[in-house]
Design a protein around this motif. Structure first.
Motif, PDB file in Angstrom:
ATOM      1  N   PHE A  94      -5.157  -4.791  -5.398  1.00 40.87           N
ATOM      2  CA  PHE A  94      -4.194  -4.226  -5.148  1.00 40.87           C
ATOM      3  C   PHE A  94      -4.158  -2.528  -5.515  1.00 40.87           C
ATOM      4  CE2 PHE A  94      -3.851  -8.484  -2.867  1.00 40.87           C
ATOM      5  CZ  PHE A  94      -3.905  -8.288  -1.995  1.00 40.87           C
ATOM      6  N   SER A  95      -4.194  -1.903  -4.705  1.00 42.04           N
ATOM      7  CA  SER A  95      -3.068  -0.961  -5.637  1.00 42.04           C
ATOM      8  C   SER A  95      -1.842  -0.873  -5.112  1.00 42.04           C
ATOM      9  CB  SER A  95      -3.758   0.064  -5.471  1.00 42.04           C
ATOM     10  OG  SER A  95      -5.616  -0.013  -6.019  1.00 42.04           O
ATOM     11  N   GLY A  96      -1.288  -0.134  -6.008  1.00 44.07           N
ATOM     12  CA  GLY A  96      -0.024   0.783  -5.378  1.00 44.07           C
ATOM     13  C   GLY A  96       1.203  -0.410  -5.408  1.00 44.07           C
ATOM     14  N   LEU A  97       0.793  -1.227  -6.229  1.00 45.06           N
ATOM     15  CA  LEU A  97       2.222  -2.394  -5.503  1.00 45.06           C
ATOM     16  C   LEU A  97       3.316  -2.501  -5.827  1.00 45.06           C
ATOM     17  CD1 LEU A  97       0.236  -6.105  -6.141  1.00 45.06           C
ATOM     18  CD2 LEU A  97       0.535  -4.771  -3.648  1.00 45.06           C
ATOM     19  N   SER A  98       4.475  -2.807  -5.430  1.00 47.78           N
ATOM     20  CA  SER A  98       5.747  -2.741  -5.930  1.00 47.78           C
ATOM     21  C   SER A  98       6.040  -3.610  -6.680  1.00 47.78           C
ATOM     22  CB  SER A  98       7.032  -3.186  -4.768  1.00 47.78           C
ATOM     23  OG  SER A  98       6.916  -4.189  -4.146  1.00 47.78           O
ATOM     24  N   ALA A  99       7.107  -3.853  -7.654  1.00 46.76           N
ATOM     25  CA  ALA A  99       7.104  -5.229  -8.703  1.00 46.76           C
ATOM     26  C   ALA A  99       7.108  -6.383  -8.135  1.00 46.76           C
ATOM     27  CB  ALA A  99       8.252  -4.586  -9.871  1.00 46.76           C
ATOM     28  N   THR A 100       8.112  -6.360  -6.973  1.00 48.56           N
ATOM     29  CA  THR A 100       8.452  -7.907  -6.694  1.00 48.56           C
ATOM     30  C   THR A 100       6.163  -8.512  -5.657  1.00 48.56           C
ATOM     31  OG1 THR A 100      10.284  -7.069  -5.024  1.00 48.56           O
ATOM     32  CG2 THR A 100       9.229  -8.772  -4.536  1.00 48.56           C
ATOM     33  N   ASP A 101       6.044  -7.527  -5.078  1.00 48.86           N
ATOM     34  CA  ASP A 101       4.872  -7.619  -4.339  1.00 48.86           C
ATOM     35  C   ASP A 101       3.529  -7.993  -5.423  1.00 48.86           C
ATOM     36  OD1 ASP A 101       5.260  -7.598  -1.896  1.00 48.86           O
ATOM     37  OD2 ASP A 101       4.492  -5.310  -1.458  1.00 48.86           O
ATOM     38  N   ALA A 102       3.677  -7.653  -6.800  1.00 52.36           N
ATOM     39  CA  ALA A 102       2.554  -7.114  -7.388  1.00 52.36           C
ATOM     40  C   ALA A 102       2.801  -8.641  -8.159  1.00 52.36           C
ATOM     41  CB  ALA A 102       3.028  -6.747  -9.251  1.00 52.36           C
ATOM     42  N   ASN A 103       4.386  -9.237  -9.469  1.00 52.59           N
ATOM     43  CA  ASN A 103       4.775 -10.421  -8.991  1.00 52.59           C
ATOM     44  C   ASN A 103       4.432 -12.338  -8.276  1.00 52.59           C
ATOM     45  OD1 ASN A 103       6.529 -12.711 -11.083  1.00 52.59           O
ATOM     46  ND2 ASN A 103       8.093 -12.537  -9.578  1.00 52.59           N
ATOM     47  N   ALA A 108       0.888   9.463  -0.058  1.00 55.74           N
ATOM     48  CA  ALA A 108       0.441   8.588  -0.650  1.00 55.74           C
ATOM     49  C   ALA A 108      -0.876   8.425  -0.795  1.00 55.74           C
ATOM     50  CB  ALA A 108       1.380   6.810  -0.466  1.00 55.74           C
ATOM     51  N   ALA A 109      -1.854   8.901  -0.316  1.00 55.94           N
ATOM     52  CA  ALA A 109      -3.260   8.449  -0.575  1.00 55.94           C
ATOM     53  C   ALA A 109      -3.598   9.609  -1.563  1.00 55.94           C
ATOM     54  CB  ALA A 109      -4.373   8.067   1.019  1.00 55.94           C
ATOM     55  N   LEU A 110      -2.668  10.781  -1.456  1.00 56.25           N
ATOM     56  CA  LEU A 110      -3.293  12.474  -2.599  1.00 56.25           C
ATOM     57  C   LEU A 110      -4.178  11.402  -3.385  1.00 56.25           C
ATOM     58  CD1 LEU A 110      -1.548  14.974  -0.901  1.00 56.25           C
ATOM     59  CD2 LEU A 110      -3.593  14.080  -0.336  1.00 56.25           C
ATOM     60  N   ASP A 111      -4.557  12.434  -4.763  1.00 55.44           N
ATOM     61  CA  ASP A 111      -4.628  12.293  -5.867  1.00 55.44           C
ATOM     62  C   ASP A 111      -3.258  12.467  -6.689  1.00 55.44           C
ATOM     63  OD1 ASP A 111      -7.097  10.637  -5.395  1.00 55.44           O
ATOM     64  OD2 ASP A 111      -8.554  13.405  -5.812  1.00 55.44           O
ATOM     65  N   GLY A 112      -3.021  11.641  -7.360  1.00 54.61           N
ATOM     66  CA  GLY A 112      -1.861  11.995  -8.450  1.00 54.61           C
ATOM     67  C   GLY A 112      -1.134  11.555  -7.902  1.00 54.61           C
ATOM     68  N   VAL A 113      -0.948  11.409  -6.117  1.00 57.29           N
ATOM     69  CA  VAL A 113       0.740  10.949  -6.268  1.00 57.29           C
ATOM     70  C   VAL A 113       0.633   8.950  -5.920  1.00 57.29           C
ATOM     71  CG1 VAL A 113       2.005  11.142  -4.152  1.00 57.29           C
ATOM     72  CG2 VAL A 113       0.607  13.045  -4.405  1.00 57.29           C
ATOM     73  N   SER A 114       1.635   8.766  -6.406  1.00 56.03           N
ATOM     74  CA  SER A 114       1.775   7.266  -6.219  1.00 56.03           C
ATOM     75  C   SER A 114       2.979   6.249  -5.411  1.00 56.03           C
ATOM     76  CB  SER A 114       2.700   6.921  -8.151  1.00 56.03           C
ATOM     77  OG  SER A 114       3.797   7.268  -7.721  1.00 56.03           O
ATOM     78  N   ALA A 115       3.748   7.597  -4.771  1.00 54.05           N
ATOM     79  CA  ALA A 115       4.627   6.640  -3.668  1.00 54.05           C
ATOM     80  C   ALA A 115       5.376   8.064  -2.856  1.00 54.05           C
ATOM     81  CB  ALA A 115       5.480   6.538  -4.097  1.00 54.05           C
ATOM     82  N   ALA A 116       5.729   7.489  -1.795  1.00 52.42           N
ATOM     83  CA  ALA A 116       5.886   8.558  -1.024  1.00 52.42           C
ATOM     84  C   ALA A 116       7.370   8.759   0.127  1.00 52.42           C
ATOM     85  CB  ALA A 116       4.623   9.449  -0.531  1.00 52.42           C
ATOM     86  N   SER A 117       7.346   9.272   0.139  1.00 54.12           N
ATOM     87  CA  SER A 117       8.775   8.932   1.659  1.00 54.12           C
ATOM     88  C   SER A 117       8.818  10.475   2.535  1.00 54.12           C
ATOM     89  CB  SER A 117      10.331   8.578   1.137  1.00 54.12           C
ATOM     90  OG  SER A 117      11.389   8.419   2.010  1.00 54.12           O
ATOM     91  N   VAL A 118       9.225  10.378   3.879  1.00 52.25           N
ATOM     92  CA  VAL A 118       9.328  11.201   4.521  1.00 52.25           C
ATOM     93  C   VAL A 118      10.540  11.090   6.197  1.00 52.25           C
ATOM     94  CG1 VAL A 118       8.170  12.405   6.686  1.00 52.25           C
ATOM     95  CG2 VAL A 118       6.764  11.540   4.365  1.00 52.25           C
ATOM     96  N   GLN A 119      11.495  11.972   5.643  1.00 49.45           N
ATOM     97  CA  GLN A 119      12.349  11.841   6.756  1.00 49.45           C
ATOM     98  C   GLN A 119      12.457  13.267   7.837  1.00 49.45           C
ATOM     99  OE1 GLN A 119      14.485   9.585   6.144  1.00 49.45           O
ATOM    100  NE2 GLN A 119      13.455   8.523   4.940  1.00 49.45           N
TER     101      GLN A 119
END
Length: 549
Positions: A54-63, A144-155
């Motif tokens: 898995f890639s781009g996991l949060s701390a909770t999911d990674a644990n 978030a799938a772009l190169d260099g972008v680890s996370a994104a949020s849209v409002q």
């Protein structure tokens, strides 16, 4: 063990025994290096190939994923700050299925899967909010799938549509992107994010999308788009004009002989103009046309007498004519409505000042320089642009200081390069000198051994057989060794060997091997008596060489 193998090991042992201390040291080092390389190669080849689970996991999911892998006894590795989990390639699919069955990863922005959870009793407000959340989740996952972008949020801010509102408000959007620590979002990626977001929402314009990163830097502002604010536009315009004028002056008066300064005034106000134009159609009459005609013909007539209610009633006594015409025409005209919006950032005025070194501008006049600068900077007199070109004497203090700093930097770089070269040479010498010394020692020893062998052969003829093959009573080497141990006699007997006789040599050559051996023993005995010291030295060196072999 076979005899051939035993012979190989014996020859190898004799060869190793003949090595010097330096040769043995280098041999041990080489064998150790080969063994370490083989161990490293075997370890690397036996290591399993790791694949991202898995890639781009949060701390909770990674644990949660790590705990699952530990309970399953699967080896794993964490990369990207713990956001990516690597497992052996053979276990990746099984672990993904196991994680999916356990609902891992759970952290998700939803996307269109939120619509699957809606029931038939959902209100219109719930449906609109859920649909907006779904679009926001899908956009965030795509960005978030772009190169260099680890996370994104849209409002998204989408106004509610209503038939009772005469004027509508354009929708807007804000995008937050989190990048890796070592990378930054490029201008092309920001433009791609803006266009992707604006194209996903109906009525959303590209200039109404704001993009910021985790450091608080505004990458795209509402109303200005990706080109930046007014100050940024002013700076970019000044830098562009300065570079164009400076490049032209460097080619004319030489590099470093001109200084350019540009100041641009930018309009910060936003204006909007609405213009309506009415024009008649080609070949059509005017917009409005009205015709009215009234005609009356006849003599004097009696208007009649008043009847009931004071109404005149003709009595038929006179005769007359009356005609009335009225006509009105409205023609179609062309109507043109033009709306012009001028955003902030337009240039209202710019001023360019140029200082040229008088010593360098000897073949060109100030008027020629002004014409060149005006053309390169785009000076517009009607707009009120200003231009000033002056010939002055440049100070050489800063130039000398810059030259000195450049020379110092060059010398420092040269010294660093020389130091690196010296270090490399020292390391190479530390490795090559022992090797060269060992080779030279081996060559000297081999040459010395060959020279001694040649001297021995010149004195005694062919090399005698090994000591083990000679009889103990007639062994000249043992006899010479015994004589050396008992010390040579004080009285030296000088014996001059007779001159060789050709016929005797032919007879000796035709003698059997036993007779030739007896004669050479006799010659050795005579040489031992005549020069015992030289004989002892030759025998000692010969015995040492045979012991080394």
């Amino acid at each position: 063990m076979p005899k051939a193998v035993t012979g190989v090991f014996q020859r190898l042992g004799r060869a190793v025994a003949g090595f010097t201390l330096a040769q043995r040291t280098f041999a041990i080092i080489g064998i150790a290096a080969v063994l370490l390389g083989a161990i490293a190669l075997v370890s690397w080849m036996s290591r399993p190939h790791m694949t991202p689970l898995f890639s781009g996991l949060s701390a909770t999911d990674a644990n949660t994923v790590v705990e699952q892998l530990r309970s399953a006894g699967v080896s794993y590795e964490l990369t990207d700050g713990g956001g990516t989990v690597l497992v052996p390639e053979a276990d990746v699919y099984n672990q993904r299925l196991t994680a999916a069955a356990a609902g891992i990863p759970s952290a998700s922005s939803g996307g269109y899967t939120l619509l699957d959870e809606m029931g038939v009793t959902s209100s219109e407000f719930q449906q609109s909010v859920t649909y907006k959340r779904a679009i926001e989740g899908e956009l965030a996952a795509t960005i978030a799938a772009l190169d260099g972008v680890s996370a994104a949020s849209v409002q998204l801010a989408i106004p509610e549509e209503s038939v009772f509102v005469s004027e509508t408000v354009d929708p807007t959007a804000s995008v937050f992107v989190e990048t890796d620590g070592s990378t930054a979002v490029s201008a092309d990626q920001v433009e791609a994010i803006v266009h992707l977001t604006s194209a996903s929402v109906s009525g959303l314009k590209a200039e109404n999308v704001a993009v910021i990163d985790q450091t608080g830097t505004t990458l795209s502002a509402v109303g200005t788009g990706t080109v930046g604010g007014v100050d940024q536009q002013s700076g970019e315009h000044e830098a562009r004009v300065t570079a164009a004028v400076q490049q032209m002056l460097d080619a004319v008066v030489g590099a470093g002989n001109a200084k350019v300064s540009v100041v641009a005034e930018i309009d910060r106000s936003v204006s909007e103009r609405l213009e309506e134009t009415y024009t008649p159609a080609e070949g059509a009459p005017p917009l409005s046309e009205q015709t009215r005609t009234e005609t009356s013909n006849g003599g004097d007539t009696d208007a009649g007498v008043l009847g009931p209610d004071n109404i005149a009633v003709p009595d038929g006594a006179g005769d007359g004519a009356y005609e009335s015409t009225e006509e009105t025409r409205n023609n179609v005209v062309n109507k043109l409505v033009e709306s012009t919006t001028t955003p902030a950032g337009s240039i209202t005025r710019q001023s360019v000042s140029v200082a040229v070194d008088a010593d360098a501008a000897t073949d060109i006049t100030v008027a020629q320089l002004e014409d060149l600068v005006a053309a390169a900077a785009g000076i517009d007199p009607q707009r009120g642009d200003g231009l000033s070109v002056e010939l002055v004497s440049f100070s050489q203090t800063d130039a000398d200081a810059a030259q000195a700093a450049l020379q110092s930097a060059k010398e420092a770089a040269e010294a660093e390069r020389l130091s690196a070269l010296t270090t490399a040479l020292i390391i190479a010498a530390a490795i090559a000198v022992p090797l060269l010394a060992g080779v030279i020692a081996h060559l000297v020893r081999t040459r010395r051994r060959a020279r001694k062998q040649d001297e021995f052969d010149s004195l005694f003829g062919e090399r005698p057989p090994p000591l083990s093959e000679l009889p103990a009573a007639t062994d000249p080497f043992r006899t010479a060794q015994t004589a050396l141990e008992q010390q040579a006699p004080t009285a030296v007997l000088e014996v001059t060997p007779p001159e060789p006789d050709p016929e005797l040599e032919r007879e000796l050559n035709s003698e059997p091997a036993q007779v030739s051996l007896e004669r050479r023993r006799a010659e050795l005995d005579a040489l031992t008596r005549s020069d015992p010291q030289r004989t002892a030295e030759l025998m000692r060196s010969f015995l040492d060489d045979r012991a080394a072999v």
